[in-house]
Design an enzyme around this catalytic site. Structure first.
Site, PDB file in Angstrom:
ATOM      1  N   THR A  12     131.389  71.564  59.285  1.00  0.00           N
ATOM      2  CA  THR A  12     130.994  72.603  58.336  1.00  0.00           C
ATOM      3  C   THR A  12     131.522  73.971  58.747  1.00  0.00           C
ATOM      4  O   THR A  12     131.897  74.775  57.897  1.00  0.00           O
ATOM      5  CB  THR A  12     129.453  72.650  58.233  1.00  0.00           C
ATOM      6  OG1 THR A  12     129.019  71.441  57.609  1.00  0.00           O
ATOM      7  CG2 THR A  12     128.975  73.833  57.419  1.00  0.00           C
ATOM      8  N   SER A  54     132.331  65.328  60.788  1.00  0.00           N
ATOM      9  CA  SER A  54     132.088  64.666  62.085  1.00  0.00           C
ATOM     10  C   SER A  54     131.488  63.275  61.943  1.00  0.00           C
ATOM     11  O   SER A  54     131.432  62.536  62.930  1.00  0.00           O
ATOM     12  CB  SER A  54     131.226  65.542  62.991  1.00  0.00           C
ATOM     13  OG  SER A  54     129.887  65.487  62.626  1.00  0.00           O
ATOM     14  N   THR A  85     128.207  69.212  62.988  1.00  0.00           N
ATOM     15  CA  THR A  85     126.940  69.092  63.720  1.00  0.00           C
ATOM     16  C   THR A  85     126.381  67.670  63.722  1.00  0.00           C
ATOM     17  O   THR A  85     125.639  67.305  64.627  1.00  0.00           O
ATOM     18  CB  THR A  85     125.874  70.037  63.136  1.00  0.00           C
ATOM     19  OG1 THR A  85     125.671  69.716  61.761  1.00  0.00           O
ATOM     20  CG2 THR A  85     126.277  71.485  63.292  1.00  0.00           C
ATOM     21  N   ASP A  86     126.737  66.867  62.706  1.00  0.00           N
ATOM     22  CA  ASP A  86     126.062  65.568  62.561  1.00  0.00           C
ATOM     23  C   ASP A  86     126.252  64.650  63.763  1.00  0.00           C
ATOM     24  O   ASP A  86     125.339  63.927  64.152  1.00  0.00           O
ATOM     25  CB  ASP A  86     126.506  64.858  61.276  1.00  0.00           C
ATOM     26  CG  ASP A  86     125.845  65.462  60.045  1.00  0.00           C
ATOM     27  OD1 ASP A  86     124.858  66.214  60.216  1.00  0.00           O
ATOM     28  OD2 ASP A  86     126.312  65.184  58.926  1.00  0.00           O
TER      29      ASP A  86
END
Ligand code: GLU
Length: 172
Positions: A12, A54, A85-86
């Site tokens: 993101t 990700s 971030t995932d």
């Protein structure tokens, strides 16, 4: 001045609106240019092996990123990795074991909002990551996010929307 290698992989933090919706499209150079204060901190070279969400970062990418660090280890004082971030905590954990006993900081960061959004957390997180990556007191793999420095083997994404997305599990 310390030398840092910036490795951008997507997420993101690097997302922009395209014909295909919001997708990682911002280059490593553009990310760096969005945080001009970094130039006062350290000298940075950038590479961009991927522009991935990700959720598509798997073991092949983990090994490739570890190889980039290995091949450039002697040339740089630290490493910053921009990442979605995932699965950032999984990559941080994998790198913690793939890169054994690193005497230099390897810092992953990302953001809940694109670096081009006005109220983004990306600029702060990226700047903080470079601060950590040139810190002589840090060695090994960390996630830097929302003002926290979290050991790579202890990080977990515990919030999907709040800026404080990551927690350190059973460790300060
Ligand atoms: N699923 C995306 C990723 O992990 C968006 C989440 C994010 O980057 O914050 O790359």
């Amino acid at each position: 001045m310390k030398k840092i290698l910036f490795i951008a992989t997507g997420g993101t933090i690097a997302s922009a609106k395209t014909e295909n919706g919001l997708t990682p499209a911002i280059t490593s150079e553009e990310l760096l240019n969005a945080v001009p204060q970094v130039k006062n901190l350290c000298a940075v070279d950038t590479v961009q092996p991927y522009s991935l969400d990700s959720t598509n970062m798997c073991w092949k990418q983990w090994i490739h990123v570890a190889e980039i660090i290995r091949d450039n280890y002697a040339k740089y004082d630290g490493f910053v990795i921009a990442h979605g971030t995932d699965t950032m905590a999984y990559t941080a954990c994998a790198l913690s074991y793939l890169v054994q006993q690193s005497g230099k900081p390897i810092v992953l960061t990302g953001a809940q909002k694109s670096i081009y959004v006005q109220d983004t957390d990306a600029r702060r997180n990226l700047y903080d990551a470079f601060v950590a990556a040139q810190d002589d007191n840090l060695a090994g793999v960390y996630i830097v996010f929302d003002g926290r420095v979290i050991l790579g083997t202890r990080a977990r994404k515990t919030r999907t929307k709040s800026m404080n997305a990551f927690s350190s599990i059973d460790y300060p």
